[in-house]
Scaffold this motif. Sequence first.
Motif, short mmCIF file in Angstrom:
data_model
loop_
_atom_site.label_atom_id
_atom_site.label_comp_id
_atom_site.label_asym_id
_atom_site.label_seq_id
_atom_site.Cartn_x
_atom_site.Cartn_y
_atom_site.Cartn_z
N LEU A 82 0.85 -1.18 0.00
CA LEU A 82 0.00 0.00 0.00
C LEU A 82 0.89 1.24 0.00
O LEU A 82 1.75 1.40 0.87
CB LEU A 82 -0.90 -0.01 1.23
CG LEU A 82 -1.83 1.19 1.43
CD1 LEU A 82 -2.88 1.24 0.32
CD2 LEU A 82 -2.50 1.11 2.80
N LEU A 84 0.87 5.23 0.32
CA LEU A 84 0.05 6.35 0.77
C LEU A 84 0.58 7.66 0.20
O LEU A 84 1.78 7.94 0.27
CB LEU A 84 0.02 6.41 2.30
CG LEU A 84 -0.53 5.14 2.97
CD1 LEU A 84 -0.47 5.28 4.49
CD2 LEU A 84 -1.95 4.85 2.51
N THR A 91 -7.83 10.25 8.01
CA THR A 91 -7.93 9.47 6.78
C THR A 91 -6.67 9.65 5.93
O THR A 91 -6.02 10.69 5.98
CB THR A 91 -9.15 9.87 5.93
OG1 THR A 91 -9.00 11.23 5.49
CG2 THR A 91 -10.43 9.74 6.74
N THR A 93 -5.02 8.64 1.82
CA THR A 93 -5.39 8.26 0.45
C THR A 93 -4.22 7.56 -0.21
O THR A 93 -3.07 8.02 -0.11
CB THR A 93 -5.79 9.50 -0.37
OG1 THR A 93 -6.87 10.16 0.29
CG2 THR A 93 -6.23 9.10 -1.77
N SER A 94 -4.49 6.47 -0.89
CA SER A 94 -3.45 5.67 -1.52
C SER A 94 -3.21 6.12 -2.95
O SER A 94 -3.94 6.95 -3.50
CB SER A 94 -3.85 4.19 -1.51
OG SER A 94 -4.88 3.95 -2.46
N ARG A 98 -7.74 5.25 -3.19
CA ARG A 98 -8.63 4.66 -2.20
C ARG A 98 -8.38 5.34 -0.86
O ARG A 98 -7.23 5.66 -0.51
CB ARG A 98 -8.42 3.16 -2.09
CG ARG A 98 -8.73 2.40 -3.36
CD ARG A 98 -8.67 0.90 -3.14
NE ARG A 98 -9.70 0.45 -2.21
CZ ARG A 98 -9.89 -0.83 -1.86
NH1 ARG A 98 -9.11 -1.77 -2.38
NH2 ARG A 98 -10.82 -1.16 -1.01
N THR A 99 -9.42 5.55 -0.08
CA THR A 99 -9.32 6.24 1.20
C THR A 99 -9.44 5.24 2.35
O THR A 99 -10.28 4.34 2.32
CB THR A 99 -10.43 7.31 1.32
OG1 THR A 99 -10.30 8.23 0.24
CG2 THR A 99 -10.31 8.06 2.63
N TYR A 100 -8.59 5.41 3.35
CA TYR A 100 -8.56 4.52 4.50
C TYR A 100 -8.62 5.33 5.79
O TYR A 100 -8.14 6.47 5.85
CB TYR A 100 -7.27 3.69 4.52
CG TYR A 100 -7.05 2.82 3.32
CD1 TYR A 100 -7.42 1.48 3.32
CD2 TYR A 100 -6.46 3.34 2.17
CE1 TYR A 100 -7.20 0.67 2.20
CE2 TYR A 100 -6.24 2.55 1.05
CZ TYR A 100 -6.61 1.22 1.07
OH TYR A 100 -6.39 0.43 -0.03
N LEU A 101 -9.19 4.75 6.83
CA LEU A 101 -9.09 5.32 8.16
C LEU A 101 -7.74 4.92 8.76
O LEU A 101 -7.38 3.74 8.74
CB LEU A 101 -10.22 4.81 9.06
CG LEU A 101 -11.61 5.41 8.81
CD1 LEU A 101 -12.65 4.68 9.67
CD2 LEU A 101 -11.62 6.90 9.13
N ASP A 102 -7.00 5.89 9.25
CA ASP A 102 -5.66 5.64 9.77
C ASP A 102 -5.71 5.43 11.28
O ASP A 102 -5.70 6.38 12.06
CB ASP A 102 -4.74 6.82 9.43
CG ASP A 102 -3.32 6.60 9.89
OD1 ASP A 102 -3.00 5.47 10.35
OD2 ASP A 102 -2.51 7.55 9.82
#
Length: 238
Positions: A82, A84, A91, A93-94, A98-102
């Motif tokens: 992944l 980033l 949050t 973004t990759s 795609r967005t992820y909760l950190d």
Amino acid sequence: MFTKKTVTALLLMSLGTAANAFTPSSSSSSRTTFSRLYATVEDEKTTTKKANVVKPPPTVSGEDAPQMFEDNVYKTYGRYPLTLISGKGCTVTSSENRTYLDFVSGIATCALGHANEELSKAVSDQMNKVHHVSNLYYTPNQAQLASWLCENSVADKAFFCNSGAEANEGAIKLARKHGSNRGLTDPVIITAINSFHGRTLAAISATGQPKYHKGFTYGGEMVPGFDYIPYNDVEALK
């Protein structure tokens, strides 16, 4: 204090010392000379000079990053597939958008979130005043932070360092110093089995995982002075 001319002279003296350190002996077939920003190699047979100018860092896309890590970075960490690119608050973004909760927060070192406006402004303001000046001098901000930490904790003094491993090294030294002041010649620090305390030699010795010790022993032993017990085992602690 140094004047501008003094600093320039010291820089040139330092570069000259480095050049002497890396100049081949007279028996070598070529002679190496150094300039301020690049090195030239003069071949005595052809008397041609080749300038090895330092190249700027390449432009990197999210897709390029994993392979560049593979080619240039030591594998001291296991990384997820992944990449980033950016973040805001909790949050990230990759490179695939795609967005992820950190929930990792830099392993608990970036709890204020990404792109925090107040933090960004504070860092920018400080960089426009003075950057790092080492512990040879006093700085108001460090004094202010130390005072705030002591006033809002049980600490009497603050110790500033660069990493968790360095903090643990300081704690190990402090514990040993305390033991020495009490007349203990062989103080023992107790840590937990399967713990992890950092990647320096003493911190990894405190780490209760033999797999991290492999390849770093001397005479089959790590840094002495550590005992390991299971988590939550009061009897073993006794």
